[in-house]
Structures are given as C-alpha cells and as structure tokens.
Design a protein around this motif. Structure first.
Motif, PDB file in Angstrom:
ATOM      1  N   TRP A 196       0.822  -1.205   0.000  1.00 44.48           N
ATOM      2  CA  TRP A 196       0.000   0.000   0.000  1.00 44.48           C
ATOM      3  C   TRP A 196       0.861   1.262   0.000  1.00 44.48           C
ATOM      4  N   TRP A 197       1.911   1.289   0.810  1.00 43.49           N
ATOM      5  CA  TRP A 197       2.780   2.472   0.846  1.00 43.49           C
ATOM      6  C   TRP A 197       3.517   2.646  -0.473  1.00 43.49           C
ATOM      7  N   LEU A 254       0.995   3.933  -2.942  1.00 44.77           N
ATOM      8  CA  LEU A 254       0.672   5.341  -2.693  1.00 44.77           C
ATOM      9  C   LEU A 254       1.744   6.257  -3.257  1.00 44.77           C
ATOM     10  N   TRP A 276       4.648   1.485  -8.306  1.00 45.80           N
ATOM     11  CA  TRP A 276       3.272   1.063  -8.535  1.00 45.80           C
ATOM     12  C   TRP A 276       3.154  -0.439  -8.739  1.00 45.80           C
ATOM     13  N   LEU A 328      -6.188   2.881  -4.620  1.00 47.96           N
ATOM     14  CA  LEU A 328      -5.440   4.096  -4.272  1.00 47.96           C
ATOM     15  C   LEU A 328      -5.494   5.121  -5.394  1.00 47.96           C
ATOM     16  N   LEU A 379      -7.303   8.349  -5.069  1.00 45.19           N
ATOM     17  CA  LEU A 379      -6.666   9.509  -4.452  1.00 45.19           C
ATOM     18  C   LEU A 379      -5.973  10.398  -5.468  1.00 45.19           C
ATOM     19  N   GLN A 380      -5.698   9.862  -6.638  1.00 47.07           N
ATOM     20  CA  GLN A 380      -4.920  10.608  -7.629  1.00 47.07           C
ATOM     21  C   GLN A 380      -5.597  11.906  -8.066  1.00 47.07           C
TER      22      GLN A 380
END
Length: 294
Positions: A15-16, A19, A236, A251, A254-255
């Motif tokens: 996930w990090w 992100l 990614w 995620l 969020l972009q």
C-alpha cells in the motif's frame, strides 16, 4: 501467526509503495498539459517512451537481469500497449480538448477498470462489498463527466475513457507479472520491448524548431519520461504485486485529489466545487474498498 503477520507487513508495504506511485502519477496530466504547449501529442508520446526506454535498457544491462521467459513477453507486450503507448497517447490527445483538471477526474474510473482486469487476468476475487464501494466511486466520476464534460468536449471524454480501459489492462497485467518478474523489471522490460519502435517513431515525428521549446516544456517532458513513465511504475507495480491488484488499485481514487491541486497551483486552471466534491467523495470510497478487498 508469523505467516499472518508477514502477510500483513507485505500488504502494508504494498500500500505504501502504491501510494508513492500514485503521488508520482498525479503530476502526469498537468505535466502533459504543459508539454503540449511545445510538443505535438504524437512526438510527446514516443519521445517520453524513448527516453524512459533508454533508461530502462541501461538498468537491465547494469543489473545484468535475466531475460523474461518466452511466455512473459506477450504479457509485457500488453503492458507496453496499455501504459507505454496507449494511455500516454490517448491522454495527450484528450488534453487538446479538455483541461487537465477536467481529465484528472476521469482517473477515478481507473480503480474499477484495474480491479475488473485484476479479476480477469490476476485471478483475484474481492468481496461483494468491495465492488459496491468501487462502483459508487466510479458512478460519482461518471455523473460528473455527464454533468460537465460530455456536453463540453465529447471527443476529449471519449479519448479519456478509452485511455482508462487500456491503462487498467496494463496495470493489472503488470501487477500480475510483477509477482514473478519484479516491479521495476516489468516496466523496464516493457519499455525495452517498445524501444526500437518508439525510437524510430521519435525520429519520424522529430519536430522542427526545438530551439524554441520553453524551459517549462523541457521540464515537463523530463517529468513524464523519467517519473511518469519509469519511476512511478517501479513503485506502482511493486505495490500491486505485494498488496493485490484490486486492493492497491483503489489508491488511484486519491490521484484526482493530488492532481487537481497541481492543476490549480501550476497551471492556474479553475477547479470547480463539483470537481472538489466528486474528489472528496471518491476518496472516501478508498477506505471502504480497502476493507473488503480480499
């Protein structure tokens, strides 16, 4: 217990990593919009792929990477068609009709496309509630497009939708392949595979008067080539491989939040209340989708 903890650590790391990739990708459309002031969409597409391809070639030679297996080349071709050529070219063409702020909101559809191809190509099976949150986020984006975009620039919206489909396929295929090949290796070999054709196309579409290109144009080309086309994918694809294609793919909701901020601050493009409302709403869908992704 140890295995469960390791799995959670791996998912968290995914996930990090994902992100960080999203943050890098957020600058792609604003940078593309800036670059189009100086470059033709076709030249911009093949030039960024050629620059990134040369960097990727240096990386695989320097690291003495083993060549992909025969069965992996077809998957790499799918990745290249989706994220090396398809998405950059179609978005560059779309940005001739719409603003980057407008096009960024379409990125909210990308998680759904990625998740669908993750099921088809990656064998993932998210829970039913995951699809509810994903569909809500996508429906909000579609409603915004109908309300403000379709009437204003149908060609730009159609190009963005096609770009989303190809990009979702490229993301899912790359995430699946990264499980065995590795994150940076996937994008590197996809770029190397594309390099001969992209280099020839760069020479073919080489523009006259490059001396008149602005500093902003060169910097934008450098960003989409080095960050959007290479470094962002390193993080990614690693995130998709570790955290799951469907889960980490959310995620991307969020972009638009990051991208709209860049469009407003760098390009001084108007960001409407509707854009902000849609962005905030789809961001809220990420938490729900993440909870039910596996």
């Amino acid at each position: 217990m140890t295995t469960l903890a390791a799995t959670k650590d791996s998912a968290g790391s995914g996930w990090w990593s994902g992100l960080l990739g999203v943050v890098i990708f957020s600058g792609s459309l604003p940078a593309t919009r800036l670059a189009l002031r100086d470059f033709d969409p076709m030249f911009l597409t093949v030039a960024r792929a050629s620059i990134a391809g040369l960097l990727a070639l240096v990386m695989v030679l320097w690291r003495n990477e083993s060549r992909p297996r025969r069965g992996e080349w077809l998957s790499l071709a799918v990745v290249a068609a989706g994220v090396v050529v398809g998405f950059p070219l179609l978005t560059a063409m779309a940005l001739q009709h719409v603003t980057s702020a407008h096009s960024i909101v379409f990125i909210g559809l990308l998680p759904l496309a990625t998740a669908l191809f993750g099921v088809l190509r990656g064998g993932e099976r998210p829970k039913r509630a995951f699809w509810v949150f994903s569909l809500i986020g996508s429906a909000l984006v579609a409603a915004f497009a109908v309300r403000e975009g379709v009437h204003a620039a149908p060609a730009g919206d159609a190009l963005m939708l096609l770009a989303i489909v190809l990009c979702g396929l490229g993301y899912a295929e790359g995430g699946r392949l990264a499980r065995s090949l590795g994150g940076w290796q996937v994008i590197s070999w996809a770029l190397v595979l594309s390099l001969p054709l992209m280099a020839l196309a760069t020479l073919w579409w080489w523009p006259a008067g490059l001396g008149d290109v602005s500093t902003a144009g060169w910097l934008s080309l450098a960003y989409v080539a080095l960050f959007s086309m290479f470094l962002g994918f390193v993080f990614w694809y690693r995130g998709l491989a570790l955290g799951g294609i469907a889960a980490v793919g959310q995620l991307q909701l969020l972009q638009p939040f990051f991208g709209l901020a860049l469009a407003a601050s760098l390009l001084h493009e108007p960001v409407s209340a509707a854009m902000l409302g849609v962005t905030v709403a789809v961001v809220l869908c990420v938490a729900g989708a993440k909870k039910f992704a596996s």
